[in-house]
Structures are given as C-alpha cells and as structure tokens.
Design an enzyme around this catalytic site. Structure first.
Site, short mmCIF file in Angstrom:
data_model
loop_
_atom_site.label_atom_id
_atom_site.label_comp_id
_atom_site.label_asym_id
_atom_site.label_seq_id
_atom_site.Cartn_x
_atom_site.Cartn_y
_atom_site.Cartn_z
N ARG A 12 38.05 44.60 67.34
CA ARG A 12 38.81 43.49 67.94
C ARG A 12 38.55 42.23 67.14
O ARG A 12 39.28 41.90 66.23
CB ARG A 12 38.46 43.34 69.43
CG ARG A 12 39.55 42.58 70.23
CD ARG A 12 39.49 41.09 70.14
NE ARG A 12 38.24 40.52 70.61
CZ ARG A 12 37.98 39.21 70.57
NH1 ARG A 12 38.86 38.36 70.06
NH2 ARG A 12 36.81 38.74 70.99
N ASP A 13 37.47 41.58 67.42
CA ASP A 13 37.20 40.31 66.74
C ASP A 13 37.01 40.52 65.24
O ASP A 13 37.37 39.67 64.44
CB ASP A 13 35.97 39.65 67.36
CG ASP A 13 35.91 38.16 67.06
OD1 ASP A 13 36.85 37.64 66.45
OD2 ASP A 13 34.92 37.52 67.44
N CYS A 237 38.03 33.77 64.63
CA CYS A 237 39.19 33.47 65.47
C CYS A 237 40.29 32.83 64.64
O CYS A 237 40.07 31.81 63.98
CB CYS A 237 38.77 32.53 66.60
SG CYS A 237 40.15 31.98 67.64
#
Length: 305
Positions: A12-13, A237
């Site tokens: 995910r990240d 992010c």
C-alpha cells in the site's frame, strides 16, 4: 521488554509513489511470501481512486485472490464509509479508516476537512462491524503537516478521545513526513495511551530524516505494540511534499528480532525486497538489506549471493 510487532505496508504505502505498476499476481505472491515468513499483519491496498493513485487500482483484485485466512491478517486503506462498504463487499475483513489531523493535508489527501472525516467515522465503524471486520482509527500528520508545520498534540489527543471514534479496534499515529524525533514520538504515544482504552496503539513512520527505526522503538516505549515498515524503505504520500520512504521492514526486523526471524527468514525477505525493487526500478534505502550483502561472512546474518 520485547520489541513491537511489525506490519509490512509495502503493497500500500510502499507502492504509492512508484511509477511502474506491479502486476496483481506479483502482489499476491508477495503477500504469501511475507505471511509465510511470519510477518503477522500486512497492508495490501487502498480504496484511493485509481486515476489519482494508479498503483492501487487493482487492490480489490488482490483481495479477491486471497483466502479468508490470509485476509484475516491483511488491511485495506479507506477514507469514507463508502470505501468500507466496497472493501468488505469484495471480501476484505480489516480496514484502516484514515484522515489527517491537519485540515490542510486532509483536504489535499481526501478532499474534505478533518471534522468531516471524523463525523463520518461512526458510519464506517458500523459497516465494518456489521461485516464482522476490524477497523482502525488512522491519523495521518500526527506530528507535522507539509502545509501547516508542527501539529498540536492536543489536537491528536482530542480526536483519539472523541466519542465518534469509539468502536475502532486500533489507533494508528502516523509520522507522515518522517520529521518527528524519538522523544516527541514517545511523548505523544504516552499521552494518547490513557485515551485509547483497549485499542492497540500502532506507529506508522517514515525515514525521511533517518530516524525511522529510532522513532519506532520510541513509539514502543510510549505504548505502541506494532510499527509499520516497507521492504527497501519504499513509499511516501503523493499528497505530502517532502515525504520519502517508509521505515524499511528489513531494518525494523533486524533491530527488533522477533521470534520468527532467523537468518534464513531474513535472507528470504532481503531477496524478496531486492526482487521487488528491481522490478519497479527503485533503489533500496534499507541499511540492513545492504549489510546483508556485505563481505562480512563471519556474521551469521550476511546473506550469501
């Protein structure tokens, strides 16, 4: 005191900022490699829009390919009750309901104010619980915001203590930018712990300023029972200028030495990270993975070529 457990967030990240998509079958194979190695929990995808975060576009395909037992140990990132609905309908059992402590980052990341995300959380909790799943309160920018600077710890405490977060299973505090330092990490976790009740405390750190492992250990001293990491230190992010990779899974495991981590298992994870990074065209940021390929053959943790 034993060290914190690790959750690997590579899928995910770790993948959010990569320019090359990873095939679904490769993701599923990596899930199974990590689980077989003994890593207790994983992040495997996100309900973020595929046009905005392309590496996450096949997250529900990954969910569909996994068994119920595997999904028991896996988490999907969500930001709205509708996300929760779609994730559990696809078979996901565990969701991370994420919003930012700072309004500026929440607007950039999710498109709404922090209060709006908080107000919607009871509905998200209800949907997750009705499906027999677990849900985490995940607070991005718990330490600093890329737009507003330092975040008031009292704002973090107020959200954790807000009745609308009751029913969540865990509280995740994220150093989204990797700008925190160990003393403040330990202090914030210690301040939040009395408000969390029975909820587990989890630290999500980044290694932007080289304090990822130190911050993770400090979070544990403050009450965190789990910390996040990604193979090779991948990640960041896309809506947080200045953010770089997650704390490396290899570095965290080498530092904390969980019972399942033998030199052979460590070697398997180093190789998995190297293969993934090669496929993505990314460089490893993991010092432990680099050390594992050193010429210090007398050290049992060095991995043979």
């Amino acid at each position: 005191m034993s060290g914190p457990a690790l959750r690997d967030v590579t899928l995910r990240d770790g993948l959010q900022l990569t320019g090359k998509p990873l095939p679904t079958a490769t993701k599923v194979a990596l899930v199974r490699t990590l689980l077989a190695a003994g890593i207790p929990e994983l992040e495997i995808g996100s309900m973020a829009r595929g046009d905005l975060v392309p590496p996450m576009a096949d997250s529900l395909d990954v969910v569909a390919a996994l068994t119920p037992d595997e999904l028991d140990r896996c988490w999907i990132w969500v930001a709205t009750p509708r996300h929760v609905e779609k994730a559990v309908a696809a078979g996901a059992k565990n969701v991370q309901y994420c919003f930012s402590v700072s309004d500026a980052h929440n607007k950039a990341n999710i498109g709404r104010l922090t209060e709006d995300s908080l107000a919607a959380m009871p509905a998200a909790i209800e949907i997750a619980k009705a499906a027999g799943g677990r849900i985490q309160l995940t607070l991005a920018t718990a330490f600093t915001c890329p737009f507003d600077g330092p975040v008031d710890p009292d704002r973090v405490r107020a959200i954790v203590d807000d009745p609308r977060t009751e029913g969540s299973d865990d509280v995740v505090l994220a150093d989204t930018l990797g700008q925190a330092y160990p003393a403040e990490v330990e202090e914030l976790f210690a301040a939040v712990a009395p408000l969390a009740g029975d909820r587990r405390l989890i630290f999500h750190g980044h290694d932007t300023w080289g304090t990822g492992v130190a911050n993770s250990l400090a979070a544990h001293r403050g009450g965190a029972v789990m910390v996040d990491g990604a193979l090779g230190g991948l990640g960041g992010c896309p809506f947080a200028p200045g953010a770089s990779g997650n704390t490396a899974t290899e570095d965290l495991l080498f530092a904390t030495r969980p019972d399942y981590l033998t030199p052979a298992v460590f070697g398997t994870l180093v190789k998995a990270g190297e293969d993934l990074l090669a496929e993505l065209g990314e460089q490893s940021r993991s010092k432990a993975a680099q050390g594992a390929r050193s010429k210090a053959e007398a050290f049992g943790w060095v991995v043979a070529s």
